[in-house]
Design an enzyme around this catalytic site. Structure first.
Site, PDB file in Angstrom:
ATOM      1  N   TYR A 107     -15.329 -10.977   0.545  1.00  0.00           N
ATOM      2  CA  TYR A 107     -16.035  -9.742   0.162  1.00  0.00           C
ATOM      3  C   TYR A 107     -17.328 -10.063  -0.587  1.00  0.00           C
ATOM      4  O   TYR A 107     -18.376  -9.450  -0.342  1.00  0.00           O
ATOM      5  CB  TYR A 107     -15.141  -8.843  -0.693  1.00  0.00           C
ATOM      6  CG  TYR A 107     -14.116  -8.076   0.120  1.00  0.00           C
ATOM      7  CD1 TYR A 107     -14.521  -7.076   0.995  1.00  0.00           C
ATOM      8  CD2 TYR A 107     -12.766  -8.358   0.029  1.00  0.00           C
ATOM      9  CE1 TYR A 107     -13.594  -6.368   1.753  1.00  0.00           C
ATOM     10  CE2 TYR A 107     -11.828  -7.654   0.787  1.00  0.00           C
ATOM     11  CZ  TYR A 107     -12.251  -6.669   1.651  1.00  0.00           C
ATOM     12  OH  TYR A 107     -11.343  -5.975   2.408  1.00  0.00           O
ATOM     13  N   ASP A 133      -6.928  -2.118  -7.289  1.00  0.00           N
ATOM     14  CA  ASP A 133      -7.486  -2.697  -6.066  1.00  0.00           C
ATOM     15  C   ASP A 133      -7.862  -4.144  -6.349  1.00  0.00           C
ATOM     16  O   ASP A 133      -8.082  -4.509  -7.508  1.00  0.00           O
ATOM     17  CB  ASP A 133      -8.712  -1.926  -5.580  1.00  0.00           C
ATOM     18  CG  ASP A 133      -9.078  -2.332  -4.160  1.00  0.00           C
ATOM     19  OD1 ASP A 133      -8.467  -1.817  -3.216  1.00  0.00           O
ATOM     20  OD2 ASP A 133      -9.944  -3.217  -3.996  1.00  0.00           O
ATOM     21  N   ARG A 167      -2.641   6.685  -0.191  1.00  0.00           N
ATOM     22  CA  ARG A 167      -2.772   6.717   1.262  1.00  0.00           C
ATOM     23  C   ARG A 167      -2.117   7.912   1.926  1.00  0.00           C
ATOM     24  O   ARG A 167      -2.741   8.932   2.100  1.00  0.00           O
ATOM     25  CB  ARG A 167      -2.215   5.414   1.873  1.00  0.00           C
ATOM     26  CG  ARG A 167      -2.728   4.165   1.220  1.00  0.00           C
ATOM     27  CD  ARG A 167      -4.108   3.834   1.648  1.00  0.00           C
ATOM     28  NE  ARG A 167      -4.113   2.750   2.612  1.00  0.00           N
ATOM     29  CZ  ARG A 167      -5.165   2.405   3.314  1.00  0.00           C
ATOM     30  NH1 ARG A 167      -6.289   3.048   3.172  1.00  0.00           N
ATOM     31  NH2 ARG A 167      -5.109   1.427   4.168  1.00  0.00           N
ATOM     32  N   ARG A 172       0.813  -1.216   0.000  1.00  0.00           N
ATOM     33  CA  ARG A 172       0.000   0.000   0.000  1.00  0.00           C
ATOM     34  C   ARG A 172       0.847   1.267   0.000  1.00  0.00           C
ATOM     35  O   ARG A 172       0.438   2.297   0.539  1.00  0.00           O
ATOM     36  CB  ARG A 172      -0.959   0.011   1.207  1.00  0.00           C
ATOM     37  CG  ARG A 172      -1.788  -1.270   1.358  1.00  0.00           C
ATOM     38  CD  ARG A 172      -2.753  -1.488   0.231  1.00  0.00           C
ATOM     39  NE  ARG A 172      -3.866  -0.582   0.242  1.00  0.00           N
ATOM     40  CZ  ARG A 172      -5.014  -0.771   0.879  1.00  0.00           C
ATOM     41  NH1 ARG A 172      -5.190  -1.849   1.595  1.00  0.00           N
ATOM     42  NH2 ARG A 172      -5.980   0.101   0.802  1.00  0.00           N
ATOM     43  N   ARG A 177      -5.869  12.641  -6.737  1.00  0.00           N
ATOM     44  CA  ARG A 177      -7.101  11.864  -6.599  1.00  0.00           C
ATOM     45  C   ARG A 177      -8.324  12.733  -6.289  1.00  0.00           C
ATOM     46  O   ARG A 177      -9.456  12.231  -6.278  1.00  0.00           O
ATOM     47  CB  ARG A 177      -6.933  10.838  -5.474  1.00  0.00           C
ATOM     48  CG  ARG A 177      -6.369   9.482  -5.875  1.00  0.00           C
ATOM     49  CD  ARG A 177      -7.360   8.618  -6.643  1.00  0.00           C
ATOM     50  NE  ARG A 177      -8.691   8.617  -6.056  1.00  0.00           N
ATOM     51  CZ  ARG A 177      -9.066   7.933  -4.988  1.00  0.00           C
ATOM     52  NH1 ARG A 177      -8.223   7.132  -4.411  1.00  0.00           N
ATOM     53  NH2 ARG A 177     -10.289   8.032  -4.512  1.00  0.00           N
TER      54      ARG A 177
HETATM   55  C1  LIG Z   1      -7.958  -6.194   1.363  1.00  0.00           C
HETATM   56  C2  LIG Z   1      -7.481  -5.325   0.220  1.00  0.00           C
HETATM   57  C3  LIG Z   1      -8.243  -4.336  -0.452  1.00  0.00           C
HETATM   58  N1  LIG Z   1      -7.407  -3.805  -1.429  1.00  0.00           N
HETATM   59  C4  LIG Z   1      -6.172  -4.370  -1.356  1.00  0.00           C
HETATM   60  C5  LIG Z   1      -6.209  -5.351  -0.351  1.00  0.00           C
HETATM   61  C6  LIG Z   1      -5.074  -6.269  -0.021  1.00  0.00           C
HETATM   62  C7  LIG Z   1      -4.013  -5.528   0.709  1.00  0.00           C
HETATM   63  C8  LIG Z   1      -4.208  -5.437   2.172  1.00  0.00           C
HETATM   64  O1  LIG Z   1      -4.379  -6.455   2.835  1.00  0.00           O
HETATM   65  O2  LIG Z   1      -4.114  -4.298   2.679  1.00  0.00           O
HETATM   66  C9  LIG Z   1      -4.997  -4.148  -2.204  1.00  0.00           C
HETATM   67  C10 LIG Z   1      -4.706  -2.783  -2.670  1.00  0.00           C
HETATM   68  N2  LIG Z   1      -5.518  -1.681  -2.701  1.00  0.00           N
HETATM   69  C11 LIG Z   1      -4.863  -0.632  -3.247  1.00  0.00           C
HETATM   70  C12 LIG Z   1      -3.591  -1.102  -3.680  1.00  0.00           C
HETATM   71  C13 LIG Z   1      -2.688  -0.271  -4.567  1.00  0.00           C
HETATM   72  C14 LIG Z   1      -1.298  -0.214  -4.340  1.00  0.00           C
HETATM   73  C15 LIG Z   1      -0.866   0.501  -3.099  1.00  0.00           C
HETATM   74  O3  LIG Z   1      -1.693   1.141  -2.403  1.00  0.00           O
HETATM   75  O4  LIG Z   1       0.351   0.453  -2.865  1.00  0.00           O
HETATM   76  C16 LIG Z   1      -3.466  -2.432  -3.274  1.00  0.00           C
HETATM   77  C17 LIG Z   1      -2.285  -3.375  -3.406  1.00  0.00           C
HETATM   78  C18 LIG Z   1      -5.373   0.742  -3.456  1.00  0.00           C
HETATM   79  C19 LIG Z   1      -6.409   1.227  -2.536  1.00  0.00           C
HETATM   80  N3  LIG Z   1      -7.550   0.584  -2.158  1.00  0.00           N
HETATM   81  C20 LIG Z   1      -8.274   1.393  -1.334  1.00  0.00           C
HETATM   82  C21 LIG Z   1      -7.590   2.621  -1.162  1.00  0.00           C
HETATM   83  C22 LIG Z   1      -8.070   3.788  -0.325  1.00  0.00           C
HETATM   84  C23 LIG Z   1      -9.215   4.492  -0.974  1.00  0.00           C
HETATM   85  C24 LIG Z   1      -8.905   5.855  -1.493  1.00  0.00           C
HETATM   86  O5  LIG Z   1      -7.745   6.328  -1.503  1.00  0.00           O
HETATM   87  O6  LIG Z   1      -9.887   6.479  -1.932  1.00  0.00           O
HETATM   88  C25 LIG Z   1      -6.427   2.539  -1.926  1.00  0.00           C
HETATM   89  C26 LIG Z   1      -5.373   3.591  -2.135  1.00  0.00           C
HETATM   90  C27 LIG Z   1      -9.596   1.054  -0.757  1.00  0.00           C
HETATM   91  C28 LIG Z   1      -9.647  -0.281  -0.112  1.00  0.00           C
HETATM   92  N4  LIG Z   1      -9.701  -1.485  -0.783  1.00  0.00           N
HETATM   93  C29 LIG Z   1      -9.700  -2.521   0.132  1.00  0.00           C
HETATM   94  C30 LIG Z   1      -9.655  -1.949   1.430  1.00  0.00           C
HETATM   95  C31 LIG Z   1      -9.641  -2.737   2.717  1.00  0.00           C
HETATM   96  C32 LIG Z   1      -9.619  -0.555   1.265  1.00  0.00           C
HETATM   97  C33 LIG Z   1      -9.463   0.490   2.343  1.00  0.00           C
HETATM   98  C34 LIG Z   1     -10.727   1.195   2.663  1.00  0.00           C
HETATM   99  C35 LIG Z   1     -10.358   2.470   3.424  1.00  0.00           C
HETATM  100  O7  LIG Z   1      -9.852   2.366   4.545  1.00  0.00           O
HETATM  101  O8  LIG Z   1     -10.603   3.559   2.864  1.00  0.00           O
HETATM  102  C36 LIG Z   1      -9.656  -3.940  -0.241  1.00  0.00           C
END
Ligand SMILES: Cc1c2[nH]c(c1CCC(=O)O)Cc1[nH]c(c(CCC(=O)O)c1C)Cc1[nH]c(c(CCC(=O)O)c1C)Cc1[nH]c(c(C)c1CCC(=O)O)C2
Length: 361
Positions: free
Chosen positions: A168, A93, A48, A44, A57
């Site tokens: 999910y 994602d 973030r 991640r 974004r």
């Molecule tokens: C379980 C899982 C998800 N997504 C992902 C996982 C496996 C990784 C892990 O265990 O942490 C994987 C993921 N999601 C995202 C990436 C991109 C690469 C990176 O961030 O380095 C990766 C590798 C972008 C994202 N995916 C998400 C964000 C945040 C949303 C945003 O920025 O608007 C990002 C940058 C959203 C997301 N998507 C998911 C979650 C739990 C969330 C967080 C929700 C939150 O707390 O806002 C499902």
């Protein structure tokens, strides 16, 4: 870059054929070869905590951003520029391939993926159709742009593993206890087996698209599989995850397998077919190596929350990780789980520098 022939017989121009990329510390460590320094990247890392991420974004929904190749390229490159990490991870994602085959879902800020109509019956399975490269043209386009920009820095492709995706889909969103998921797994084993097998097909196809486009390694995120006991993992999950790894084996790119709370599953997760096993912060890497057995590299495993402590404490905890990893054949430094949204980006940059300095050979 040079042309090479993919396992499907197509002529491709990929980062996997780029000698400088192949000589990177990250890919060498994945292959358990000697490295000039321990490579570092962060799960991640893209997005973030970075102000430049929040800026680009602004006003764009998460899933929309994943379908915009230029934006994906920019966001993927941001942590590489800023932190000098040894690998990039493709910005996307785990639910993107599900969206691409027509599942009605959204990513809710602060919540995570939410599914409009959960998958709970045999009839629902029909909605999980095969994924083709034409379903995700933006992935191929973005990875093409990225490998051109990244030069020698490898790009990691990724997907969600069948269990985590199934959770999910069955729950309809994030879940603490995975009640409905486990109810299906224990109550209707055949429906469950068919569901995770379907997801393995889709996931395998999605990873292939990324590798064909130029990803030089792939990571399978089984984030929530630590909820299972080893016997259940072996029976109900391992065959599907193994199918994903088998699907991409012919490409020869390193395959990383990661989950949270998987101390008791590390050996089985290696058995599923990974070349690199990701470890969270609960098991020291020397013990993890005993559990995984020989022939595999390890990735991890600093507790992400340590980054909130003062620099001397971060360095002391990092030293512990490096000491535990000293006898390993291949070590990729990472956090034990993802970067947290409120983390100080400068602390991450300092951590990369520290690991590089401490491990310079
Ligand atoms: C379980 C899982 C998800 N997504 C992902 C996982 C496996 C990784 C892990 O265990 O942490 C994987 C993921 N999601 C995202 C990436 C991109 C690469 C990176 O961030 O380095 C990766 C590798 C972008 C994202 N995916 C998400 C964000 C945040 C949303 C945003 O920025 O608007 C990002 C940058 C959203 C997301 N998507 C998911 C979650 C739990 C969330 C967080 C929700 C939150 O707390 O806002 C499902």
């Amino acid at each position: 870059m040079s042309a090479n022939t993919s396992p499907t017989g197509q002529q491709t121009t990929t980062a996997t054929s780029n000698d400088a990329t192949q000589d990177s510390a990250f890919l060498k460590a994945c292959r358990r070869e000697p490295v000039p320094h321990t490579p570092v990247w962060f799960m991640r890392q893209a997005g973030r905590s970075l102000p430049e991420y929040l800026k680009v974004r602004e006003g764009i929904a998460m899933l929309d951003s994943c379908m915009m190749p230029e934006l994906v390229t920019e966001i993927t490159l941001q942590p590489v520029r800023r932190h000098k990490v040894d690998a990039a991870i493709y910005f996307s994602d785990i639910v993107v391939p599900l969206k691409a085959i027509g599942i009605d879902l959204d990513i809710k800020p602060g919540v995570g993926p939410v599914i409009a109509e959960p998958i709970r019956t045999r009839a629902d399975l029909a909605r999980l159709r095969d994924l083709t490269p034409e379903d995700v043209p933006y992935v191929t386009e973005a990875i093409g742009m990225l490998t051109a920009e990244l030069g020698a820095t490898p790009l990691i492709g990724f997907a969600g593993a069948p269990f985590t995706l199934a959770s999910y889909l069955v729950e309809g969103g994030p879940s603490r206890n995975h009640e409905r998921t486990k109810a299906m797994m224990y109550g209707d084993p055949q429906l469950w087996a068919d569901l995770v097998d379907r997801l393995a097909e889709i996931t395998g196809a999605f990873l292939k698209v990324q590798i064909e486009a130029g990803a030089s390694a792939v990571q399978l995120f089984d984030s929530w599989v630590g909820a299972l006991a080893p016997a259940d993992y072996r029976r109900a999950v391992l065959p599907a995850s193994a199918k994903v790894f088998d699907a991409v084996a012919p490409y020869g790119v390193p395959r990383i397998h990661f989950g949270v709370g998987t101390g008791e599953l590390l050996g089985l997760m290696g058995e599923a077919g990974a070349d690199v096993v990701g470890v969270d912060w609960r098991v020291p890497l020397d013990e993890a190596a005993r559990r995984v057995g020989p022939g595999k590299a390890l990735q991890g495993n600093l507790d992400p929350a340590v980054l909130f402590a003062p620099t001397p404490a971060v360095e002391a905890k990092t030293r512990e990780v490096l000491d535990a990893a000293a006898g390993l054949e291949g070590h990729i430094f990472n956090l034990g789980h993802g970067v947290m949204p409120n983390m100080d980006p400068d602390a991450l940059t300092r951590l990369v520098q520290y690991v590089h300095e401490q491990t310079a050979r």
